[in-house]
Enzyme design. Structure first.
Site, PDB file in Angstrom:
ATOM      1  N   GLY A  14     -26.803   9.888   0.793  1.00 14.95           N
ATOM      2  CA  GLY A  14     -26.313  10.198  -0.548  1.00 14.95           C
ATOM      3  C   GLY A  14     -26.133  11.669  -0.861  1.00 14.95           C
ATOM      4  O   GLY A  14     -26.162  12.065  -2.024  1.00 14.95           O
ATOM      5  N   SER A  15     -25.885  12.484   0.180  1.00 15.19           N
ATOM      6  CA  SER A  15     -25.744  13.916  -0.123  1.00 15.19           C
ATOM      7  C   SER A  15     -24.468  14.206  -0.919  1.00 15.19           C
ATOM      8  O   SER A  15     -24.447  15.141  -1.732  1.00 15.19           O
ATOM      9  CB  SER A  15     -25.787  14.748   1.164  1.00 15.19           C
ATOM     10  OG  SER A  15     -24.658  14.525   1.968  1.00 15.19           O
ATOM     11  N   ASN A  16     -23.420  13.427  -0.708  1.00 19.40           N
ATOM     12  CA  ASN A  16     -22.215  13.627  -1.534  1.00 19.40           C
ATOM     13  C   ASN A  16     -22.471  13.216  -2.979  1.00 19.40           C
ATOM     14  O   ASN A  16     -22.028  13.890  -3.914  1.00 19.40           O
ATOM     15  CB  ASN A  16     -21.022  12.865  -0.954  1.00 19.40           C
ATOM     16  CG  ASN A  16     -20.379  13.615   0.184  1.00 19.40           C
ATOM     17  OD1 ASN A  16     -19.644  14.573  -0.025  1.00 19.40           O
ATOM     18  ND2 ASN A  16     -20.681  13.197   1.413  1.00 19.40           N
ATOM     19  N   LYS A  67     -17.908  -5.902   6.394  1.00 19.05           N
ATOM     20  CA  LYS A  67     -17.419  -6.088   5.027  1.00 19.05           C
ATOM     21  C   LYS A  67     -18.444  -6.920   4.274  1.00 19.05           C
ATOM     22  O   LYS A  67     -19.335  -7.514   4.879  1.00 19.05           O
ATOM     23  CB  LYS A  67     -16.070  -6.809   5.041  1.00 19.05           C
ATOM     24  CG  LYS A  67     -16.151  -8.198   5.655  1.00 19.05           C
ATOM     25  CD  LYS A  67     -14.827  -8.926   5.632  1.00 19.05           C
ATOM     26  CE  LYS A  67     -15.009 -10.328   6.194  1.00 19.05           C
ATOM     27  NZ  LYS A  67     -13.783 -11.119   6.209  1.00 19.05           N
ATOM     28  N   MET A  94     -20.252   2.183   3.967  1.00 19.13           N
ATOM     29  CA  MET A  94     -19.893   1.917   5.363  1.00 19.13           C
ATOM     30  C   MET A  94     -19.244   0.553   5.580  1.00 19.13           C
ATOM     31  O   MET A  94     -19.205   0.069   6.708  1.00 19.13           O
ATOM     32  CB  MET A  94     -21.152   2.058   6.240  1.00 19.13           C
ATOM     33  CG  MET A  94     -21.720   3.462   6.260  1.00 19.13           C
ATOM     34  SD  MET A  94     -20.511   4.713   6.774  1.00 19.13           S
ATOM     35  CE  MET A  94     -20.369   4.296   8.516  1.00 19.13           C
ATOM     36  N   ARG A  95     -18.711  -0.056   4.541  1.00 20.84           N
ATOM     37  CA  ARG A  95     -18.030  -1.346   4.715  1.00 20.84           C
ATOM     38  C   ARG A  95     -16.576  -1.235   4.303  1.00 20.84           C
ATOM     39  O   ARG A  95     -16.242  -0.442   3.416  1.00 20.84           O
ATOM     40  CB  ARG A  95     -18.719  -2.435   3.885  1.00 20.84           C
ATOM     41  CG  ARG A  95     -20.027  -2.819   4.503  1.00 20.84           C
ATOM     42  CD  ARG A  95     -20.804  -3.806   3.689  1.00 20.84           C
ATOM     43  NE  ARG A  95     -22.149  -3.831   4.237  1.00 20.84           N
ATOM     44  CZ  ARG A  95     -22.545  -4.672   5.194  1.00 20.84           C
ATOM     45  NH1 ARG A  95     -21.747  -5.593   5.663  1.00 20.84           N
ATOM     46  NH2 ARG A  95     -23.780  -4.596   5.680  1.00 20.84           N
ATOM     47  N   ASN A 111     -12.285   7.847  -1.758  1.00 23.10           N
ATOM     48  CA  ASN A 111     -13.260   7.938  -0.670  1.00 23.10           C
ATOM     49  C   ASN A 111     -13.213   9.344  -0.088  1.00 23.10           C
ATOM     50  O   ASN A 111     -12.192  10.035  -0.199  1.00 23.10           O
ATOM     51  CB  ASN A 111     -12.881   6.930   0.423  1.00 23.10           C
ATOM     52  CG  ASN A 111     -13.830   6.964   1.615  1.00 23.10           C
ATOM     53  OD1 ASN A 111     -15.059   7.008   1.454  1.00 23.10           O
ATOM     54  ND2 ASN A 111     -13.285   6.951   2.823  1.00 23.10           N
ATOM     55  N   HIS A 113     -13.697  11.255   3.621  1.00 17.42           N
ATOM     56  CA  HIS A 113     -13.769  10.950   5.058  1.00 17.42           C
ATOM     57  C   HIS A 113     -13.942  12.257   5.829  1.00 17.42           C
ATOM     58  O   HIS A 113     -13.263  13.248   5.526  1.00 17.42           O
ATOM     59  CB  HIS A 113     -12.486  10.230   5.496  1.00 17.42           C
ATOM     60  CG  HIS A 113     -12.511   9.868   6.946  1.00 17.42           C
ATOM     61  ND1 HIS A 113     -13.219   8.779   7.425  1.00 17.42           N
ATOM     62  CD2 HIS A 113     -11.949  10.458   8.024  1.00 17.42           C
ATOM     63  CE1 HIS A 113     -13.076   8.725   8.742  1.00 17.42           C
ATOM     64  NE2 HIS A 113     -12.312   9.730   9.127  1.00 17.42           N
TER      65      HIS A 113
HETATM   66  C1  GRF Z   1     -19.992  11.626   4.836  1.00 14.24           C
HETATM   67  O1  GRF Z   1     -19.840  12.388   6.006  1.00 14.24           O
HETATM   68  C2  GRF Z   1     -18.710  11.003   4.418  1.00 14.24           C
HETATM   69  O2  GRF Z   1     -17.597  11.745   4.772  1.00 14.24           O
HETATM   70  C3  GRF Z   1     -18.701   9.697   5.170  1.00 14.24           C
HETATM   71  O3  GRF Z   1     -20.045   9.281   5.187  1.00 14.24           O
HETATM   72  C4  GRF Z   1     -20.898  10.417   5.066  1.00 14.24           C
HETATM   73  C5  GRF Z   1     -21.808  10.168   3.896  1.00 14.24           C
HETATM   74  O4  GRF Z   1     -22.823  11.107   3.798  1.00 14.24           O
HETATM   75  N1  GRF Z   1     -17.784   8.762   4.541  1.00 14.24           N
HETATM   76  P1  GRF Z   1     -23.782  11.129   2.530  1.00 14.24           P
HETATM   77  O5  GRF Z   1     -24.461   9.773   2.426  1.00 14.24           O
HETATM   78  O6  GRF Z   1     -22.969  11.446   1.326  1.00 14.24           O
HETATM   79  O7  GRF Z   1     -24.769  12.205   2.853  1.00 14.24           O
END
Ligand code: GRF
Length: 197
Positions: A14-16, A67, A94-95, A111, A113
């Site tokens: 969840g760093s994003n 999925k 991740m689905r 999303n 990526h």
């Molecule tokens: C990120 O690298 C994002 O690009 C990919 O999954 C990773 C998620 O990282 N889709 P986090 O859980 O947000 O740390």
């Protein structure tokens, strides 16, 4: 303008999400995270949400690996709707997203990526980039469609691939860029009407 109501989906640390929540707390994004949902019961993203007093829900994905079962995904849609979500933000989810969710939020789901799409869609894009020997990789924010990382691109940020990079060191550098790009995109989206469907 009213705050943009976000629902965040993630399967990992969840760093994003943290970068987005911090940017909202600083007043950089005119939005609020109404709910965080994960398909992984002990995902770090749920703990981060709870720490911030944000509603955090686990939705059991059912029997498939790539999925959600349609009924489970429909349940997830209902949670998003009940929370008043206007834009769905995938942050390490991740689905593959299927029709219950896609049809409920057309052009209302984005999303991030970890590559410069359309290069290296799919899993471990950073490993693909190191194996291909490219000099530059990066990250991409895009709308979600039924394909694999194939939706319309909103913004990209470049990251150099350095001599001696391993997949892990490259991913760490890409994540630093992600934590700037995703909040920046959400700041822009929160300042204007969402695209017409
Ligand atoms: C990120 O690298 C994002 O690009 C990919 O999954 C990773 C998620 O990282 N889709 P986090 O859980 O947000 O740390």
């Amino acid at each position: 303008m009213a705050k943009l109501k976000l629902g965040v989906l993630g399967s990992g640390k969840g760093s994003n999400f943290r970068a987005i929540a911090d940017a909202i707390a600083r007043g950089d994004i005119n939005a609020e995270v109404c709910i965080v949902i994960s398909d992984v019961e002990d995902a770090g993203i749920l703990a981060l949400a709870r720490e911030r007093g944000i509603r955090a829900e686990f939705v059991h994905p059912g029997k498939f690996r790539t999925k959600m079962e349609p009924e489970r995904e429909q349940h997830l849609v209902q949670l998003l709707r009940d929370a008043g979500v206007e834009l769905v933000v995938l942050a390490g989810y991740m689905r593959m997203v299927k029709s219950p969710l896609l049809d409920a939020f057309p052009r209302r789901m984005i999303n991030i990526h970890p590559s410069l799409l359309p290069e290296f869609p799919g899993l471990e894009a950073w490993t693909q980039a190191v194996a291909a020997g490219v000099a530059t990789s990066g990250c991409t924010v895009h709308y979600v469609d039924s394909g694999m990382d194939s939706g319309e691109i909103i913004a990209r940020a470049e990251v150099p691939v350095l001599a001696g990079d391993t997949p892990e060191t490259l991913h760490a550098r890409i994540q630093v860029a992600e934590h700037k790009l995703y909040p920046a995109v959400l700041r822009t989206l929160s300042q204007r009407d969402l695209p017409k469907v």
